[in-house]
Design a protein around this motif. Sequence first.
Motif, PDB file in Angstrom:
ATOM      1  N   VAL A  25       0.827  -1.204   0.000  1.00 22.64           N
ATOM      2  CA  VAL A  25       0.000   0.000   0.000  1.00 22.64           C
ATOM      3  C   VAL A  25       0.865   1.259   0.000  1.00 22.64           C
ATOM      4  CG1 VAL A  25      -0.261   0.390   2.494  1.00 22.64           C
ATOM      5  CG2 VAL A  25      -2.170   0.904   0.946  1.00 22.64           C
ATOM      6  N   ARG A  26       2.115   1.126   0.461  1.00 19.66           N
ATOM      7  CA  ARG A  26       3.052   2.252   0.435  1.00 19.66           C
ATOM      8  C   ARG A  26       3.876   2.283  -0.849  1.00 19.66           C
ATOM      9  NH1 ARG A  26       1.586   1.203   5.344  1.00 19.66           N
ATOM     10  NH2 ARG A  26       1.565   2.851   6.935  1.00 19.66           N
ATOM     11  N   GLY A  27       3.614   1.342  -1.725  1.00 22.35           N
ATOM     12  CA  GLY A  27       4.298   1.343  -3.014  1.00 22.35           C
ATOM     13  C   GLY A  27       5.760   0.967  -2.939  1.00 22.35           C
ATOM     14  N   LEU A  28       6.132   0.144  -1.963  1.00 20.85           N
ATOM     15  CA  LEU A  28       7.526  -0.248  -1.794  1.00 20.85           C
ATOM     16  C   LEU A  28       7.762  -1.641  -2.365  1.00 20.85           C
ATOM     17  CD1 LEU A  28       8.080   0.854   1.934  1.00 20.85           C
ATOM     18  CD2 LEU A  28       8.779   2.085  -0.122  1.00 20.85           C
ATOM     19  N   SER A  29       8.796  -1.797  -3.142  1.00 20.71           N
ATOM     20  CA  SER A  29       9.196  -3.127  -3.590  1.00 20.71           C
ATOM     21  C   SER A  29       9.966  -3.808  -2.469  1.00 20.71           C
ATOM     22  CB  SER A  29      10.074  -3.028  -4.831  1.00 20.71           C
ATOM     23  OG  SER A  29      11.309  -2.392  -4.508  1.00 20.71           O
ATOM     24  N   ARG A  30      10.128  -5.107  -2.573  1.00 19.08           N
ATOM     25  CA  ARG A  30      10.935  -5.809  -1.559  1.00 19.08           C
ATOM     26  C   ARG A  30      12.380  -5.313  -1.577  1.00 19.08           C
ATOM     27  NH1 ARG A  30       8.800 -11.960  -2.619  1.00 19.08           N
ATOM     28  NH2 ARG A  30       6.873 -11.824  -1.398  1.00 19.08           N
ATOM     29  N   LYS A  31      12.868  -4.977  -2.774  1.00 19.10           N
ATOM     30  CA  LYS A  31      14.244  -4.483  -2.879  1.00 19.10           C
ATOM     31  C   LYS A  31      14.414  -3.184  -2.114  1.00 19.10           C
ATOM     32  CE  LYS A  31      17.807  -3.261  -6.264  1.00 19.10           C
ATOM     33  NZ  LYS A  31      18.159  -3.195  -7.711  1.00 19.10           N
ATOM     34  N   VAL A  32      13.469  -2.247  -2.300  1.00 17.27           N
ATOM     35  CA  VAL A  32      13.557  -0.963  -1.596  1.00 17.27           C
ATOM     36  C   VAL A  32      13.425  -1.171  -0.092  1.00 17.27           C
ATOM     37  CG1 VAL A  32      12.404   1.256  -1.239  1.00 17.27           C
ATOM     38  CG2 VAL A  32      12.749   0.384  -3.563  1.00 17.27           C
ATOM     39  N   LEU A  33      12.486  -2.026   0.320  1.00 14.49           N
ATOM     40  CA  LEU A  33      12.312  -2.292   1.747  1.00 14.49           C
ATOM     41  C   LEU A  33      13.560  -2.942   2.327  1.00 14.49           C
ATOM     42  CD1 LEU A  33      10.551  -2.245   4.240  1.00 14.49           C
ATOM     43  CD2 LEU A  33       9.535  -4.424   3.510  1.00 14.49           C
ATOM     44  N   SER A  34      14.176  -3.804   1.549  1.00 15.69           N
ATOM     45  CA  SER A  34      15.413  -4.438   1.995  1.00 15.69           C
ATOM     46  C   SER A  34      16.509  -3.398   2.223  1.00 15.69           C
ATOM     47  CB  SER A  34      15.875  -5.459   0.943  1.00 15.69           C
ATOM     48  OG  SER A  34      17.177  -5.923   1.224  1.00 15.69           O
ATOM     49  N   GLN A  35      16.618  -2.455   1.294  1.00 17.87           N
ATOM     50  CA  GLN A  35      17.654  -1.428   1.405  1.00 17.87           C
ATOM     51  C   GLN A  35      17.425  -0.506   2.601  1.00 17.87           C
ATOM     52  OE1 GLN A  35      17.243   0.314  -2.476  1.00 17.87           O
ATOM     53  NE2 GLN A  35      18.686  -1.111  -3.448  1.00 17.87           N
ATOM     54  N   THR A  36      16.154  -0.137   2.840  1.00 11.80           N
ATOM     55  CA  THR A  36      15.868   0.815   3.914  1.00 11.80           C
ATOM     56  C   THR A  36      15.836   0.156   5.292  1.00 11.80           C
ATOM     57  OG1 THR A  36      13.488   0.547   3.498  1.00 11.80           O
ATOM     58  CG2 THR A  36      14.601   2.389   2.424  1.00 11.80           C
ATOM     59  N   SER A  37      15.533  -1.145   5.336  1.00 12.74           N
ATOM     60  CA  SER A  37      15.438  -1.828   6.629  1.00 12.74           C
ATOM     61  C   SER A  37      16.730  -2.523   7.035  1.00 12.74           C
ATOM     62  CB  SER A  37      14.313  -2.874   6.589  1.00 12.74           C
ATOM     63  OG  SER A  37      14.635  -3.940   5.703  1.00 12.74           O
ATOM     64  N   GLY A  38      17.618  -2.748   6.047  1.00 16.20           N
ATOM     65  CA  GLY A  38      18.848  -3.473   6.347  1.00 16.20           C
ATOM     66  C   GLY A  38      18.662  -4.973   6.417  1.00 16.20           C
ATOM     67  N   LEU A  39      17.497  -5.461   5.994  1.00 15.33           N
ATOM     68  CA  LEU A  39      17.220  -6.898   5.981  1.00 15.33           C
ATOM     69  C   LEU A  39      17.296  -7.411   4.553  1.00 15.33           C
ATOM     70  CD1 LEU A  39      14.142  -6.872   8.373  1.00 15.33           C
ATOM     71  CD2 LEU A  39      16.499  -7.500   8.955  1.00 15.33           C
ATOM     72  N   SER A  40      17.564  -8.681   4.400  1.00 12.02           N
ATOM     73  CA  SER A  40      17.692  -9.249   3.066  1.00 12.02           C
ATOM     74  C   SER A  40      16.319  -9.397   2.413  1.00 12.02           C
ATOM     75  CB  SER A  40      18.367 -10.623   3.133  1.00 12.02           C
ATOM     76  OG  SER A  40      17.509 -11.574   3.742  1.00 12.02           O
ATOM     77  N   GLU A  41      16.319  -9.341   1.086  1.00  8.68           N
ATOM     78  CA  GLU A  41      15.073  -9.579   0.360  1.00  8.68           C
ATOM     79  C   GLU A  41      14.547 -10.982   0.652  1.00  8.68           C
ATOM     80  OE1 GLU A  41      14.548  -8.288  -3.778  1.00  8.68           O
ATOM     81  OE2 GLU A  41      16.585  -7.447  -3.647  1.00  8.68           O
ATOM     82  N   ARG A  42      15.456 -11.920   0.838  1.00  9.22           N
ATOM     83  CA  ARG A  42      15.044 -13.296   1.131  1.00  9.22           C
ATOM     84  C   ARG A  42      14.276 -13.356   2.444  1.00  9.22           C
ATOM     85  NH1 ARG A  42      19.044 -18.523   2.204  1.00  9.22           N
ATOM     86  NH2 ARG A  42      17.366 -20.033   2.554  1.00  9.22           N
TER      87      ARG A  42
END
Length: 294
Positions: A25-42
């Motif tokens: 709903v925030r329009g974030l891809s897993r890649k972007v969320l991974s980058q901003t959270s410091g967690l892996s996409e996996r």
Amino acid sequence: MTGVVEQESLFLTDLGRRVRHARTVRGLSRKVLSQTSGLSERYIAQLEGGQGNVSIILLRRVANAMGVRLDDLITGNDALPDWPVVRDLLAQASPAQIVAAKEALSGGSRPESSNRPRVALIGLRGAGKSTLGKLAAERLGWTFVELNAEIERENALSVQEIFAIYGQEGYRRLEQAALRRLTEHPGPLILATSGGIVAEPLTYDLLLQAFYTVWLRARPEEHMSRVREQGHLATTGDHASAMQELRAVLASREPLYARAPATVDTSNIPVQAMLDRLTAAIEARFGQAVPLAD
């Protein structure tokens, strides 16, 4: 023990669904969320797929053993001892009681439901908010404002710089502050908002209260085509799954967009017809003899 395992599996599945919805709903891809959270996409994929870290289950077991809610242990509301009572009362409240509670909690600062000529345009990127908003304002003699441009003007920073310095949470805080100031605008106003404003509950509620809100709706293919024409695919993601992601974002936001009291469909029609539909919706709400902007 089998029943406990099934309950925990259902809990992780529901948690994954809620994480995926919050991201989408925030329009974030897993890649972007991974980058901003410091967690892996996996890890994010596993979490969304109902395979969260075992520590989540262990914490849930501790909460269940003490007879408390899991969110009581993680939300940090120790300074608000009455919060559990308020939360449980709200869960049982009627719609009218919730409206009254919102009014009381706002301290009387909530804007009146607007009979003043103020219109906000919502919708996914590519819906035509900026183009149609500006054209409609010119036709009606109103003021047109883009909320993102107002935020940039007030903070002397671009939206990209705001995100880089303050993050998404900081941007949303500035967005709400700018919107609140615009509720005091003295004359007729058409406001173009960001596509994700509906994902921020307090900001979106303020928008619905203070503005006659119109959802500019279009088919996913038209959103993608318009975004491509605007040259924004660098941030949207010009790859094979771009359309799939756009469909997911639109599907997750549709119930929120649908809270707007008016919808204007902009699919498969020329800009002039879109403009006619939008101005007709505005005039149906405020009448044709609206005061002109200074």
